[in-house]
Write an enzyme that holds these catalytic residues in place. Sequence first.
Site, mmCIF file in Angstrom:
data_model
loop_
_atom_site.group_PDB
_atom_site.id
_atom_site.type_symbol
_atom_site.label_atom_id
_atom_site.label_comp_id
_atom_site.label_asym_id
_atom_site.label_seq_id
_atom_site.Cartn_x
_atom_site.Cartn_y
_atom_site.Cartn_z
ATOM 1 N N HIS C 16 0.834 -1.148 -0.055
ATOM 2 C CA HIS C 16 -0.102 0.200 -0.004
ATOM 3 C C HIS C 16 0.867 1.289 -0.106
ATOM 4 O O HIS C 16 2.055 0.968 -0.066
ATOM 5 C CB HIS C 16 -1.224 0.159 1.099
ATOM 6 C CG HIS C 16 -0.453 0.427 2.542
ATOM 7 N ND1 HIS C 16 -1.103 1.001 3.478
ATOM 8 C CD2 HIS C 16 1.001 0.387 2.875
ATOM 9 C CE1 HIS C 16 -0.421 1.224 4.508
ATOM 10 N NE2 HIS C 16 0.932 0.776 4.299
ATOM 11 N N ASP C 81 -4.822 -10.446 0.655
ATOM 12 C CA ASP C 81 -3.458 -11.412 0.728
ATOM 13 C C ASP C 81 -2.764 -11.310 -0.654
ATOM 14 O O ASP C 81 -3.320 -11.635 -1.706
ATOM 15 C CB ASP C 81 -3.638 -12.620 1.089
ATOM 16 C CG ASP C 81 -2.376 -13.418 1.470
ATOM 17 O OD1 ASP C 81 -1.405 -12.681 1.906
ATOM 18 O OD2 ASP C 81 -2.189 -14.350 1.215
#
Lengths: 143, 143, 143, 143, 143, 143
Positions: C16, C81
Site C-alpha cells: 500500500h 493477501d
Amino acid sequence: MHSVYITRRETFNAAHKLWQPAWSDEKNEEVFGACANKNWHGHNFTLYVTVCGVPNPETGFVMNLKDLSGLIRREVTDKLDHKNMNLDVPFLEGIMASTENVAVVIWEILAPLVEGYGATLAKVKLVETENNFVEYFGGKPPF
Amino acid sequence: MHSVYITRRETFNAAHKLWQPAWSDEKNEEVFGACANKNWHGHNFTLYVTVCGVPNPETGFVMNLKDLSGLIRREVTDKLDHKNMNLDVPFLEGIMASTENVAVVIWEILAPLVEGYGATLAKVKLVETENNFVEYFGGKPPF
Amino acid sequence: MHSVYITRRETFNAAHKLWQPAWSDEKNEEVFGACANKNWHGHNFTLYVTVCGVPNPETGFVMNLKDLSGLIRREVTDKLDHKNMNLDVPFLEGIMASTENVAVVIWEILAPLVEGYGATLAKVKLVETENNFVEYFGGKPPF
Amino acid sequence: MHSVYITRRETFNAAHKLWQPAWSDEKNEEVFGACANKNWHGHNFTLYVTVCGVPNPETGFVMNLKDLSGLIRREVTDKLDHKNMNLDVPFLEGIMASTENVAVVIWEILAPLVEGYGATLAKVKLVETENNFVEYFGGKPPF
Amino acid sequence: MHSVYITRRETFNAAHKLWQPAWSDEKNEEVFGACANKNWHGHNFTLYVTVCGVPNPETGFVMNLKDLSGLIRREVTDKLDHKNMNLDVPFLEGIMASTENVAVVIWEILAPLVEGYGATLAKVKLVETENNFVEYFGGKPPF
Amino acid sequence: MHSVYITRRETFNAAHKLWQPAWSDEKNEEVFGACANKNWHGHNFTLYVTVCGVPNPETGFVMNLKDLSGLIRREVTDKLDHKNMNLDVPFLEGIMASTENVAVVIWEILAPLVEGYGATLAKVKLVETENNFVEYFGGKPPF
C-alpha cells in the site's frame, strides 16, 4: 553460484507421553516425571525444515516453498496434527516419542523426498515448548 | 489514587479432546473435526490472569506477583500441567473442555481467592494456539 | 451463563501507500513521509477478530472457530493477501488506506456476518508492524 | 464517524530495585525478595501507548504515529533508557519504582500532551518481563 | 582467545513481486502464484546480520554494535525500507527479487565493509514471514 | 546412531554497565555510549544452552532436560538473576561484562559439567535485547 538455505515453518498439535514399557511404573515416573502421565499430555509443536541448494537462475528459488510446504504437510504434519503420537502415527510405531527421536524420524522421511526437488535437506528443528527444542542435521556435526 | 491492572502469565501443557457424549460419532466429527480425535491431542496453553486494585502506598503493588503466581500455580496450572483435561482434572469433571469453558472455570476458582489479597480479578485470558484465544471478564461486558 | 470473548488470528501480506490525491506531492511527503513512496511499500499484516457470546451448552463454543476463520478468510483476508490495497481491493476503493480506516472497513464487513452465527463482533485489531497497531470496537468506547 | 484506538510500541532498558526506605533490610527482603538486591537488577521494558479519536478524513489518522512516537521518546523513554530508575530519572524521584507506579507516572506525563494533538490517551501498558505486565487507563474502570 | 559470533537485527518494510520477464503471464502465475500479482504485495522483512571475531580485550566487543547497526542501515535497510524492491533499489536492479537472491546481494554488500572493522561476516538471515526465511553463509557449507 | 542437538532456554534479569577502568570518562562514553551510564542499566537476558550427543536408546534423550535445566540454573542463572553483573557475580569478577565475554564464561562453566552427563556442550547463545545476541561454540568455527 553458492548454496543458500531456506526454511519453512509448519505446526502441529499432538498428545504424547514418555513411557518405557521395559521399565516399572516407578522407574518411568522417576526418569520422565510428569511426562510419564498415563493419560497423556500434549503440546503445540513447531517444525522448521531447512533445505539448501543453489538458487535456480530463472526463479531465484532453492526450491519452491509451495512444494516444500506441501511435502511437509502431506508426509509429516498432517499425520501428526490433532493426533496421539504414541497411538495414531504409523511412522512412530515402536519408537519412544521423545522430541529427539521424532526429529530424527522426520529427517528420514523428508531427506529423500527433498532430493526429488533438486535440493538437499539441511536441518530439522522441532520446538516442543518455548523452553525446549531439538535440532538434527542428519548426523553430520555442524558445530 | 486510581485502579491499576496487573497481569501474570503462567503456562501448562495438556491433552484434551472435544467430544459431546450425547452425540453420535459422526456428529462429533462433523462439529469438532480433528479436535474430536478419540485418542486425544494436546496444546501448550498460556494463561494470563489480570487483577486490579489501587497500588499499596508502601509497596507500589496492586498485589505481590509472587502471591499471584503462587495462587495460580497451586490452584490452577499445577492441576492442569502434563495432564489430560478430560480425565485427570477434578475441577473439569463433567465439563466440555472447550477453551471457553476452561477459562470460565478458572475465573470461578480464582475470583474469590484474589479477593483474599485485597485485589479484584479482572480478566482470564487462555491462549490455546497462536491463532486462537479466549477472554473472560466474569460475565461483565468490557466492550 | 455469561458472555465469553474468543479471538481468531489471520494474516495477509499486502502493498500500500498513503497518498491524499487532493494534496501536492510535497504535502503528501511532509505528512506521510516514507509511507508516501510512489511505488508503494508493504507489510505482513496480522488481523485479530474477537467475537462474544454465551457458549453453547452442547459444544462449549461461542462460535465454531472453523466458521469464524472461514468467514474472515473468505470475506476479508483472501481479498487482501498478496494484493495492493490501493489498487486491487474492491472494498477499499476510494478509501485512504490507513490502518485505522482498513480496520473500520473490516468491522463493517464482518459485524453483520458474525450475527448470522449467533455471536456479536466485539473487536477488530489490525497489526501493521511490531510497533504499530489499531483496534476498533464498532465505535463503542471500551475504555 | 467513530472512535478508533491506535497503539505505539517503544522500548527502554533500565536498572531498578524495589526498596522501601521506611522499612528494615529484613522486611524489604521478605516483601520484595530478589527485587530488593542492593546493587540493583534490570529489565528490557516494553511500553505500549494507546490513544483514541476519530480518524482525520484527509489522512485517515487518529494521530500521526511519527508524532506519537516522538512524544513518547522525548518525554518518557529517552529519560529512562540505559538509566537507573531509582537514581537517574527526575520524574520518578521519591516514587517507589514498581511497574504499577511507573505506568501511572507515564500516563500523567503523556495524557495532557496527547490532548495537544487532538487525541485522547486511552491506555499505558508497561511490560517488565514475558510473565508480568501492568495496564493503566487513567483510573477509569475499562472492565 | 576464540572466535565469538554477534548478531544485529534490523527491519524494513517493502513491496515486491516475483516475475520472470522471459516468461508468459500464465507461466509466471503458475510458478509464483499470488507472489506474481502485477500490482505488487509486500512484507515486513527482518534482517539478522552475524559477524564473528575475537573480542577486543579492552572493550569485550567483536565489533561495536553501534557501528554494525549503522553500517547495515546506511548500506542496506535505508535503501530498502518503504521501497519497491523491483523498482526503487539500485543494488537489486536486474535481479529476480526472491528472498534467496536478496540475501546473497546483502552478503555481497556487507562482507567487505565488515572486514574494515576487523570482523568477518558469518551469516545473513532474511525473514520474509513467520513461516519463511533464508540464510546465506557466503557459499560456505555450515551444515 | 547419529548426534542430535537439544537446547534449553533459561532467563535472568540483571543490571550491568560497560566501563573500562583503564580509560578516561570521556573515552568510556565515546566508545560505550549509553551503556557506560555510571548508575548502571539492565536487561532481561535469555540464555539458550545447546548440547549434543546420541540419544539413549531407552529414554530417547540426549540428556534429561530436567538435569540440563537444573545445571544451568544452579551454576549460572541463579547467580546472575536479579544481580548486578559488575558487582555481585563471582565468576565475572575482573571481566568486562560485554555479552560476548559473559557468553564465553558461561561456556567455560558448563562445558565440563555437561560432559559429566555424557553429552557435549555445542553452543551458548545469550540474547541481550530483541536486536542483539551473541553465540559461542567453544572457539570452533561452525560457519
